[in-house]
Design an enzyme around this catalytic site. Structure first.
Site, PDB file in Angstrom:
ATOM      1  N   GLU A 112       3.615  10.845   2.695  1.00 26.07           N
ATOM      2  CA  GLU A 112       3.880   9.406   2.851  1.00 26.07           C
ATOM      3  C   GLU A 112       2.574   8.632   2.965  1.00 26.07           C
ATOM      4  O   GLU A 112       1.642   9.044   3.662  1.00 26.07           O
ATOM      5  CB  GLU A 112       4.748   9.201   4.101  1.00 26.07           C
ATOM      6  CG  GLU A 112       5.132   7.752   4.321  1.00 26.07           C
ATOM      7  CD  GLU A 112       6.062   7.552   5.513  1.00 26.07           C
ATOM      8  OE1 GLU A 112       6.694   8.544   5.954  1.00 26.07           O
ATOM      9  OE2 GLU A 112       6.158   6.411   5.991  1.00 26.07           O
ATOM     10  N   CYS A 123       7.653   0.249   5.323  1.00 25.40           N
ATOM     11  CA  CYS A 123       6.493   0.479   6.190  1.00 25.40           C
ATOM     12  C   CYS A 123       5.205   0.650   5.397  1.00 25.40           C
ATOM     13  O   CYS A 123       4.127   0.257   5.842  1.00 25.40           O
ATOM     14  CB  CYS A 123       6.723   1.689   7.079  1.00 25.40           C
ATOM     15  SG  CYS A 123       7.255   3.158   6.192  1.00 25.40           S
ATOM     16  N   CYS A 124       5.296   1.281   4.219  1.00 27.55           N
ATOM     17  CA  CYS A 124       4.068   1.644   3.501  1.00 27.55           C
ATOM     18  C   CYS A 124       3.322   0.463   2.879  1.00 27.55           C
ATOM     19  O   CYS A 124       2.090   0.404   2.971  1.00 27.55           O
ATOM     20  CB  CYS A 124       4.370   2.701   2.438  1.00 27.55           C
ATOM     21  SG  CYS A 124       4.964   4.260   3.126  1.00 27.55           S
ATOM     22  N   CYS A 139       1.974   6.000   4.645  1.00 28.73           N
ATOM     23  CA  CYS A 139       1.724   5.684   6.060  1.00 28.73           C
ATOM     24  C   CYS A 139       1.101   6.856   6.806  1.00 28.73           C
ATOM     25  O   CYS A 139       0.331   6.654   7.743  1.00 28.73           O
ATOM     26  CB  CYS A 139       3.023   5.308   6.770  1.00 28.73           C
ATOM     27  SG  CYS A 139       3.666   3.697   6.318  1.00 28.73           S
ATOM     28  N   ASP A 176       8.925   5.714  23.603  1.00 29.45           N
ATOM     29  CA  ASP A 176       9.572   5.340  22.343  1.00 29.45           C
ATOM     30  C   ASP A 176       9.713   6.559  21.420  1.00 29.45           C
ATOM     31  O   ASP A 176       8.833   7.419  21.377  1.00 29.45           O
ATOM     32  CB  ASP A 176       8.740   4.263  21.646  1.00 29.45           C
ATOM     33  CG  ASP A 176       9.513   3.549  20.550  1.00 29.45           C
ATOM     34  OD1 ASP A 176       9.962   2.421  20.772  1.00 29.45           O
ATOM     35  OD2 ASP A 176       9.687   4.141  19.455  1.00 29.45           O
ATOM     36  N   HIS A 181       9.308   6.584  18.392  1.00 29.58           N
ATOM     37  CA  HIS A 181       8.239   6.505  17.386  1.00 29.58           C
ATOM     38  C   HIS A 181       6.955   6.068  18.076  1.00 29.58           C
ATOM     39  O   HIS A 181       6.775   4.904  18.388  1.00 29.58           O
ATOM     40  CB  HIS A 181       8.603   5.517  16.287  1.00 29.58           C
ATOM     41  CG  HIS A 181       7.788   5.703  15.033  1.00 29.58           C
ATOM     42  ND1 HIS A 181       6.416   5.885  15.053  1.00 29.58           N
ATOM     43  CD2 HIS A 181       8.152   5.749  13.720  1.00 29.58           C
ATOM     44  CE1 HIS A 181       5.982   6.027  13.807  1.00 29.58           C
ATOM     45  NE2 HIS A 181       7.007   5.952  12.992  1.00 29.58           N
ATOM     46  N   HIS A 229      12.994   1.992  18.317  1.00 27.76           N
ATOM     47  CA  HIS A 229      11.692   1.535  17.814  1.00 27.76           C
ATOM     48  C   HIS A 229      11.218   0.252  18.501  1.00 27.76           C
ATOM     49  O   HIS A 229      10.411  -0.473  17.930  1.00 27.76           O
ATOM     50  CB  HIS A 229      11.732   1.274  16.297  1.00 27.76           C
ATOM     51  CG  HIS A 229      11.862   2.482  15.431  1.00 27.76           C
ATOM     52  ND1 HIS A 229      13.031   3.187  15.301  1.00 27.76           N
ATOM     53  CD2 HIS A 229      10.962   3.100  14.599  1.00 27.76           C
ATOM     54  CE1 HIS A 229      12.857   4.175  14.444  1.00 27.76           C
ATOM     55  NE2 HIS A 229      11.623   4.171  14.015  1.00 27.76           N
ATOM     56  N   GLU A 278      10.696  13.616   6.769  1.00 31.05           N
ATOM     57  CA  GLU A 278       9.365  13.093   6.412  1.00 31.05           C
ATOM     58  C   GLU A 278       8.301  13.854   7.210  1.00 31.05           C
ATOM     59  O   GLU A 278       7.460  13.249   7.875  1.00 31.05           O
ATOM     60  CB  GLU A 278       9.293  11.595   6.710  1.00 31.05           C
ATOM     61  CG  GLU A 278      10.480  10.834   6.137  1.00 31.05           C
ATOM     62  CD  GLU A 278      10.437   9.326   6.379  1.00 31.05           C
ATOM     63  OE1 GLU A 278      10.633   8.595   5.397  1.00 31.05           O
ATOM     64  OE2 GLU A 278      10.202   8.886   7.510  1.00 31.05           O
TER      65      GLU A 278
END
Lengths: 646, 646
Positions: free
Chosen positions: B335, B415-416, B337, B189, B191, B139, B319
């Site tokens: 999610e 993250c959210c 995000c 990456d 992500h 990441h 996810e």
């Protein structure tokens, strides 16, 4: 004690399948001589081996072959459960070739056994210094227990003392290592099974130490930090089965002492194997507290946590029970082995209490969730027995990936195939329960039975397709005074009993009617109402609200996509639905099928994912139901047990 | 380019909540100064840390403090997304204290940054020799990309060159290490995120190398065995995030080149972040093939894989997306995000194509699945936004354990919370899209906008509770000739447009009506039909068959147990159902609620798990609907969006 010969056409066919197809197929697989596609058991997380290697492990342990162990720590149990099934098969279908194979197998097992009686090939080959050192994961007592079960069966059928001798040496080895003495291990296996096996051994040897040892394991369970202490000593991260370390103690049936457990939690197979052992010990030792613990767990299972097919285990994660009324149809587990274990448990509860509900559940699992575990050709197996399957979704949705719509050739953890084999092969043992002055006839599977107490029974019917059951009972100077005949709960009280030509109006007591037996012959004609029944689930079960499941006789029915025009969820039954039953000789080896009129939604296909509500247009259409056990034997597609009802 | 001030009462309240509650709360959490109960992100499998440690990691990397890194490799991003939210907040609510905090934070970030521009505290503290060595899991570009996003926002609001300088040095570091030259890493990456961040940096610096680098990452993606080669070199088993090694390449959006992807698969957040970057690059480089790839993925998401709330991600495992029409309500993920990312993607698609459907989805996520991620008090957060929740079941069923019915204080992977903060704080950026000779006014959130092309817009309404929208548009010597006003798809064509007092009969083109603008003032009154609408899902969605979801204006509604007498699945709507809307000032900070007459099944409670079907007795009863975003702010209980319809 009794000699019972199955004559039921339905079950004879299954038993011949075991003898002619299942046993040879499984023997080849265990010898790595069959071309099979191995499949992960759906709860599994080990690397998938290429083949079974189960016989090879024994050969290596016996020094007949070089090599490494392959498979799970309990890989040997596949062989033992197969041997047990073979033993039963030799009884109803004597076969010289099979007998030679089993005798040689016993030689191999004897050679593989250590001098002190120990026999678990994984530890013998891979980790001899870690025997009995990590019982939370090792399955050692579970493994030897399965041999003991097989040996007792083999001995009972053949009188072979060698088979029993190996079992006795194993049990003595266990007895030497486990107990309350200072130099013994005050612990138990992470997977219950040895308890019931030791009682079985006690039943043939009458050596009380095995019963005492079984009771020791039951009472020791969940008492202290045994697992943790062992793992700390053995090395915390030296797992013998990956991924099991973090499972909660409830998974292992070790969260609390068994007498304090009030709900059926954790790994479903572990629970029902444990309960079987508990019920056996409670019965033989007159332990009423332990019997009450069995009744409590039984009640929680069948009143709150059992599928209508008799399947148990609402989640693949930990192959486990979840909570009351939590019975999802499409993410469930319903392991074949758990249904087999529930049959064991039911049989033992009948020994404790003369209650029809135990036999009702026994019948439910026998005719539905156990035999659904095997294809009609005897060479493909389900681990998971869902009540709803949608291959299109299961392919893409990992929460549903464990729900297969095709039976597999074999599994990395192949506990289910041999379990269904030994169950079907020993079906004769599940027909009757002997009481003080009474025989309980609780299953309607045609048979000829001779009891050593001077009673002979001949039961004939075309069950499960027909509810007319004829019994001729011959009694000669026996203590037996009456025959308890179960009135299945699915009859809803609609039945007739004719004794020696005269209709009697018996009122069932706890699910049984008791017919007095005179000296000589008594002829009983039982007629059970075989109407198609629609069940609904308790409204606390969210998944089935507004739906019905069809049952006729003991058989639960389902829809398959191949018989229908559209996605199965687009069909519904109505109050006008009528059902017609017929036997289809040519379909699925011969099955009783149900046609019913209902409705199909025929809304025009829309490209929109969401659109304004408009009345769904329903067209009259027919629904076609087949018995649940027979699903997934034709083309791949959706299957559904619970159907919307208008 | 524009200055937009939100005046909408609904969103002003949210924005003030961000400023007054959310930012201070999150700042305290990241400084380990708040007492919070950490919760696992529901897809997580790492050991749960005791606190965030996010600021401490920066302090350690800066040499201001001793200690070890704690948290994920991307722990820094919590700080950056918070900083981005703070930047937006400083624009609509200047605050000296917050400005001081952010300036100091920038000093800390600058100190933590390596001389070569690198800044990922995990690798700086724990594994400096493994920088850029394991991008599948690391990441690193994701982390620095988040700083770049924050810095661009901060620079845009404050003009602070220092913030931008750090970002430029980071981007230059990335540019130096990644590319096609022999001494560079030809990779990307695990992500996606840096792609969109680099385009944002390009937009403020106008330095084409950042746009080129973004395009490089997009085109490199899924091209070869990059991840495998890196992992082999770094040491296969040296994971930096446990449990991620065996996720399929589709999880990482790396199974195939992005231009060849036809379905939305894998990790939902990764996909929508990637698509946002792709759409930005396609727009700025006139890459029609890449734009088509965006259109394909968009279409698959919104036409086959999106919940009615705008949530995406049908499974917690990975996810991830699953398959077409697979939208389970109770085992889903959704999610927060991912909804934020879908808003990003929608915004960029509006730049590519003047189509109302993008803005429809943008509105759907803004008013439903994004703000549902935060409690009304701003200090509790959902990771998963289910369409159905049953706390009694989720407690016991591990397949549903990720579905919480209470928002959490904070998460191990947080993250959210900061994502919803930066989204709400920057809502002004999602109101309009500028085209050649036209402004698209696609959201109905009251605002005062001044565009640098000589157009001013004043939009006033009581939206989302009221559909009457007033716009005053002032135009002085501008190239802009018309205003494109979105007609939401939920109006089903029921709207009126009055221009300067005269009703006009516009026909929407691709979801927009185009009102010509004259020099000086144009007054447009738009009236959208705010009737309560019942949606049904495509019949291919098995989970919603026979059910409806209510929507009024942009708001999707739900039932909560606290307002009802029985389990929610026992209610249904009928063709006689009528709905009454009213605004409840005192409820849930003020919400528009819907009452509807329907039916409740009042079958007597049975102890039986299964019993014979009898007509379900339905009683007239009322259903009470609240907007979905506001659920789980009262007592714990069941929630349901899709309701049975008779």
């Amino acid at each position: 004690m009794s000699d019972i010969k199955i004559t039921s056409a339905f079950w004879r066919e299954y038993q011949e399948l075991i003898t002619k197809e299942v046993l040879p197929y499984q023997w080849d697989v265990m010898n790595d001589a069959a071309e099979v596609e191995m499949m992960h058991e759906p709860g599994g997380n080990e690397e998938l081996p290429e083949s079974s290697h189960a016989i090879a492990n024994l050969e290596i342990a016996a020094g007949l072959k070089d090599g490494r162990h392959s498979g799970y720590t309990f890989q040997d149990t596949d062989v033992y459960k197969w041997l047990e099934a073979a033993a039963y098969s030799l009884k109803y279908h004597p076969d010289a070739k099979l007998a030679r194979i089993t005798e040689r197998l016993l030689d191999l097992i004897a050679e593989a056994q250590d001098d002190d009686g120990y026999l678990v090939t994984f530890f013998q080959i891979e980790a001899p210094d870690r025997k009995f050192a990590r019982l939370k994961q090792s399955h050692e007592l579970y493994t030897m227990g399965h041999y003991i079960e097989a040996a007792v069966a083999y001995y009972e059928v053949t009188g072979n003392e060698k088979a029993l001798g190996i079992a006795v040496r194993m049990a003595d080895c266990i007895d030497a290592h486990f107990g309350s003495d200072e130099d013994q291990i005050a612990g138990y296996d992470g997977h219950p099974e040895v308890e019931l096996a030791l009682v079985r051994l006690y039943e043939v040897t009458h050596d009380a130490k095995y019963l005492k040892l079984a009771k020791f394991f039951i009472d020791e369970r969940g008492q202290d930090r045994f697992f943790d202490r062992q793992m700390e000593a053995d090395g915390l991260d030296r797992d013998v089965i990956d991924g099991m370390r973090n499972f909660p103690l409830s998974y292992y049936q070790a969260e609390k002492p068994v007498r304090e457990q009030e709900t059926a939690d954790g790994h479903a197979v572990r629970l029902v194997y444990l309960c079987t052992g508990m019920a056996k010990v409670a019965h033989l030792t007159q332990d009423t507290e332990l019997a009450d613990a069995c009744r409590t767990l039984w009640g929680n299972i069948v009143n709150k946590r059992m599928y209508v097919t008799g399947a148990i285990g609402s989640t693949n994660i930990g192959e486990a029970f979840t909570g009351d009324y939590d019975l999802p149809n499409d993410t469930m587990y319903g392991e074949t082995c758990a249904s087999v274990g529930l049959a064991f448990f039911a049989k033992e509860m009948l020994e404790l209490d003369s209650k029809g509900e135990y036999a009702d559940v026994l019948e439910r699992v026998l005719f539905n969730s156990i035999i659904s575990g095997m294809s009609l050709d005897g060479t493909h197996f389900f681990y998971v027995n869902p009540l709803q399957a949608n291959p299109g979704i299961c392919q893409h949705n990992p929460n549903r990936a464990h729900v297969l719509s095709r039976r597999a050739d074999w599994f990395g953890c192949a506990c289910c195939p041999s379990n269904v084999a030994r169950m079907v092969a020993s079906i004769d043992r599940y027909m009757y329960t002997m009481k003080e002055n009474c025989i309980l006839m609780h299953q309607f599977i045609s048979n000829e039975a001779t009891f050593d107490n001077g009673v002979k029974v001949s039961q004939t019917s075309n069950y499960p397709w027909d509810g007319a059951i004829q019994c001729e009972i011959q009694k000669e100077g026996s203590r037996i005074e009456k025959m308890g005949i179960r009135i299945p709960n699915w009859t809803e009280g609609h039945f007739t009993v004719v004794v020696d030509g005269k209709q009697e109006s018996f009122v069932p007591e706890d699910g049984f009617v008791y017919v007095p037996l005179k000296e000589g012959k008594t002829v009983i004609s039982l007629d059970l109402d075989m109407s198609v029944r629609q069940w609904q689930a308790n409204p606390k079960v969210p998944y089935n609200f507004g739906k019905v499941a069809l049952q006729r006789g003991p058989m639960v029915y389902c829809l398959e996509q191949t018989d229908h025009k559209a996605d199965l969820w687009r069909y519904r039954l109505t109050n006008d639905s009528e059902f017609t039953y017929r036997f289809e000789e040519q379909l699925l080896n011969g099955v009783g099928v149900i046609s019913g009129n209902g409705e199909r939604s025929c809304a025009p296909e829309s490209e929109d994912l969401y659109h304004a509500y408009g009345d769904i247009v329903w067209e009259q259409d027919d629904l076609f139901f087949i018995p649940y056990y027979a699903w997934a034997n034709r083309e791949d597609g959706q299957m559904q047990v619970w159907i919307d009802h208008k």
